[in-house]
Design an enzyme around this catalytic site. Sequence first.
Site, short mmCIF file in Angstrom:
data_model
loop_
_atom_site.label_atom_id
_atom_site.label_comp_id
_atom_site.label_asym_id
_atom_site.label_seq_id
_atom_site.Cartn_x
_atom_site.Cartn_y
_atom_site.Cartn_z
N SER A 59 -67.06 -21.11 28.84
CA SER A 59 -66.34 -20.96 27.56
C SER A 59 -64.86 -21.31 27.70
O SER A 59 -64.28 -21.21 28.78
CB SER A 59 -66.47 -19.53 27.04
OG SER A 59 -67.82 -19.18 26.88
N1 SAH Z 1 -70.35 -16.56 30.04
C1 SAH Z 1 -70.55 -17.91 30.56
C2 SAH Z 1 -70.84 -18.89 29.42
C3 SAH Z 1 -72.09 -19.65 29.72
S1 SAH Z 1 -72.77 -20.63 28.40
C4 SAH Z 1 -69.38 -18.33 31.42
O1 SAH Z 1 -68.40 -17.57 31.52
O2 SAH Z 1 -69.44 -19.40 32.03
C5 SAH Z 1 -74.11 -19.61 27.87
C6 SAH Z 1 -75.18 -19.28 28.89
O3 SAH Z 1 -76.16 -18.51 28.19
C7 SAH Z 1 -75.93 -20.47 29.49
O4 SAH Z 1 -75.84 -20.41 30.88
C8 SAH Z 1 -77.37 -20.28 28.99
O5 SAH Z 1 -78.34 -20.68 29.95
C9 SAH Z 1 -77.42 -18.79 28.74
N2 SAH Z 1 -78.43 -18.29 27.80
C10 SAH Z 1 -78.89 -18.86 26.66
N3 SAH Z 1 -79.81 -18.07 26.07
C11 SAH Z 1 -79.94 -16.96 26.85
C12 SAH Z 1 -80.74 -15.77 26.77
N4 SAH Z 1 -81.58 -15.54 25.79
N5 SAH Z 1 -80.60 -14.86 27.77
C13 SAH Z 1 -79.74 -15.06 28.79
N6 SAH Z 1 -78.98 -16.16 28.92
C14 SAH Z 1 -79.06 -17.10 27.96
#
Ligand code: SAH
Length: 209
Positions: A59
């Site tokens: 993000s």
């Molecule tokens: N908080 C992260 C942002 C990652 S982007 C950071 O600091 O880098 C969002 C992430 O959510 C992705 O890795 C994706 O695989 C995950 N995601 C999507 N749907 C999900 C779900 N239902 N449960 C857990 N993770 C999920």
Amino acid sequence: MFETEREELIKKLRKKGIRDENVLSAMLNVERHRFVQQAMISHAYDDVALPIGYGQTISQPYTVAVMTEALQLQKGSKVLEIGTGSGYQAAILYEMGMKVFSIERNENIYKKVQKFFDENEIRVAVRCSDGTIGWNEFAPYDGIIVTAGSPSVPENLKKQLAIGGQLVIPVGDRKQQSLVILHKVEDNRFATKEVPNFKFVPLIGKEGW
Ligand code: SAH
């Protein structure tokens, strides 16, 4: 490394309205360049989201700051994150002294971030599953943060939030979302705030897309 860039980023976040000193000092201490791909390292302190592989992103720093501030956590609080990704958001919460539980659904990303946390002594409990169901075993949580965009607020997450806690989640269509901040007043009663214009990757799961 990159101390000056990090200081500049913090100044930018202050200008954009971030006030919580605990959030700002955690973001000054945690080295974002270690959470991005090698090819992106020179952009690690730009205030933008960056690719982390598998179509996912780390993000934007401003978004991390807004969401973390909205959680209003006291040191030592228990917090659940959905969407571990690069681990940056979890590392910020850990740096602030929280007990962090984080769920990632993508197995490749999960394995990578678990290894990264182990190697860097970031003591965050991670699990590979559908985060829209939550993590009941350790509930209730003082704060819940969802870092992927959802069509609605998953009921399980509402249930697993402690009374007095905040649930922060982007809600909208696949292209654009509002940041929804739910404050649990009592069982089944929430006060809601919304901040428009965010863009997250989709939350995929039982109560997501
Ligand atoms: N908080 C992260 C942002 C990652 S982007 C950071 O600091 O880098 C969002 C992430 O959510 C992705 O890795 C994706 O695989 C995950 N995601 C999507 N749907 C999900 C779900 N239902 N449960 C857990 N993770 C999920």
